[in-house]
Design an enzyme around this catalytic site. Sequence first.
Site, short mmCIF file in Angstrom:
data_model
loop_
_atom_site.label_atom_id
_atom_site.label_comp_id
_atom_site.label_asym_id
_atom_site.label_seq_id
_atom_site.Cartn_x
_atom_site.Cartn_y
_atom_site.Cartn_z
N LYS A 1 0.84 -1.20 0.00
CA LYS A 1 0.00 0.00 0.00
C LYS A 1 0.87 1.25 0.00
O LYS A 1 2.06 1.19 0.34
CB LYS A 1 -0.89 -0.01 1.24
CG LYS A 1 -0.10 0.00 2.53
CD LYS A 1 -0.93 -0.52 3.70
CE LYS A 1 -0.14 -0.40 4.99
NZ LYS A 1 -0.63 -1.30 6.03
N TYR B 1 18.69 29.50 5.87
CA TYR B 1 17.66 30.29 6.55
C TYR B 1 17.93 30.41 8.05
O TYR B 1 18.31 29.45 8.70
CB TYR B 1 16.29 29.63 6.39
CG TYR B 1 15.65 29.85 5.04
CD1 TYR B 1 15.29 31.12 4.60
CD2 TYR B 1 15.37 28.76 4.22
CE1 TYR B 1 14.68 31.30 3.37
CE2 TYR B 1 14.75 28.94 2.98
CZ TYR B 1 14.41 30.21 2.57
OH TYR B 1 13.80 30.39 1.35
C1 LIG Z 1 0.18 -2.17 6.65
C2 LIG Z 1 -0.34 -3.48 7.06
C3 LIG Z 1 0.52 -4.58 7.23
C4 LIG Z 1 2.02 -4.45 7.21
O1 LIG Z 1 2.46 -3.97 8.46
P1 LIG Z 1 4.01 -3.70 8.79
O2 LIG Z 1 4.01 -3.26 10.20
O3 LIG Z 1 4.46 -2.63 7.85
O4 LIG Z 1 4.74 -4.97 8.56
C5 LIG Z 1 -0.06 -5.80 7.47
N1 LIG Z 1 -1.40 -5.94 7.58
C6 LIG Z 1 -2.25 -4.91 7.46
C7 LIG Z 1 -3.71 -5.12 7.61
C8 LIG Z 1 -1.74 -3.64 7.21
O5 LIG Z 1 -2.59 -2.60 7.12
#
Ligand SMILES: *Cc1c(COP(=O)(O)O)cnc(C)c1O
Length: 347
Positions: free
Chosen positions: A40, A250
């Site tokens: 994602k 800055y």
């Molecule tokens: C983002 C997510 C993961 C991965 O989690 P990490 O902590 O990055 O390994 C797994 N399961 C779900 C439902 C997620 O939303």
Amino acid sequence: MLPDIPAPALRLGFDPDALRANWQALDRLSGRARAGAAVKADAYGVGARQVVPVLHAAGCHDFFVAHWCEVPDLLDLAAPGSISVLHGPLNDADVAFARASGVKPVINSLEQARRWLAAGGGRCDLMVDTGMNRLGLAMDQIGDAVLAALDVDVLISHLVSADEESDLNAVQCGRWRQACAVIPHARASLANSAGIALGSDYHGDLTRPGIALYGGIPRPEMADMIRQVVRPQAAILQVRTVAAGDTIGYNATFTAPAPMRVGTVALGYADGYLHFWSNIGGFHADGLDLPVLGRISMDMTGIDLTNAPHLDEGDWVTAEYALPEAALATGLSQYELLTVLGRRFGR
Ligand SMILES: *Cc1c(COP(=O)(O)O)cnc(C)c1O
């Protein structure tokens, strides 16, 4: 006709071998379960289009995105049935897209289950909320008759505190097993990256690492097996010599104690190289440390080239961006450090 657009003077150094090795290490640590991958948010900012082919070739066959709009980018890289959309089917447009594309919705409520079945149903995943209180069926809904009509591939739950020692881990594991005993499904999945290190009770049939694939280290015992995957890199735009007492950037937050050779590099907070790095960040090139001088600008950062007289305009330098150390230095999470990296990086 314009000539080709010049490449930007910044890029995201990407190490596909490290990504592959991280997935293989997590797959091994998952025991009898297989490792999937959370991709994602454009694979946490690493670039889903360069991540998914590497993972697919390594043997990863389960990919998780959050939004439906993240799906089209992946459809020529992975089989539709290997992609799951965590946010689920909120409306008829989502359902229609899922059915036409063959991508699996993650059903998060009884209403979503009914919506999916009313449209004809098909393979889906199912999320049970065992303690996060965020997304998924409540535990008192797991016996609902509508669930038996679903064709559930992966029965998912998600851990709240897998990155710490917490009584909630075992509580959630117990609830997830209870849900698995009641709801028909093909495969069960609980662990994110950190959860994989909690042991075989947490593995089920499929694990869902994200951050550790991309070089994050959510638990100290994973430190030796996870390699850095991305490194922000930028070109030196200009070099100047400043006198003792001159200030840089800055608000004049850095004053040169002696004559210095200073480089301005094409990376700034608009690229996700945030103000936290002002006067504490570091770059390197050819094994030399090049400390950040002064405040980070929107598109530029000053660095100390006094000990690197051979580096000049147009040469490239690499930001120190090992995620555990960067998180400690900035107070940001390892997740934020990746997802904040901006759009000007080619991916
Ligand atoms: C983002 C997510 C993961 C991965 O989690 P990490 O902590 O990055 O390994 C797994 N399961 C779900 C439902 C997620 O939303």
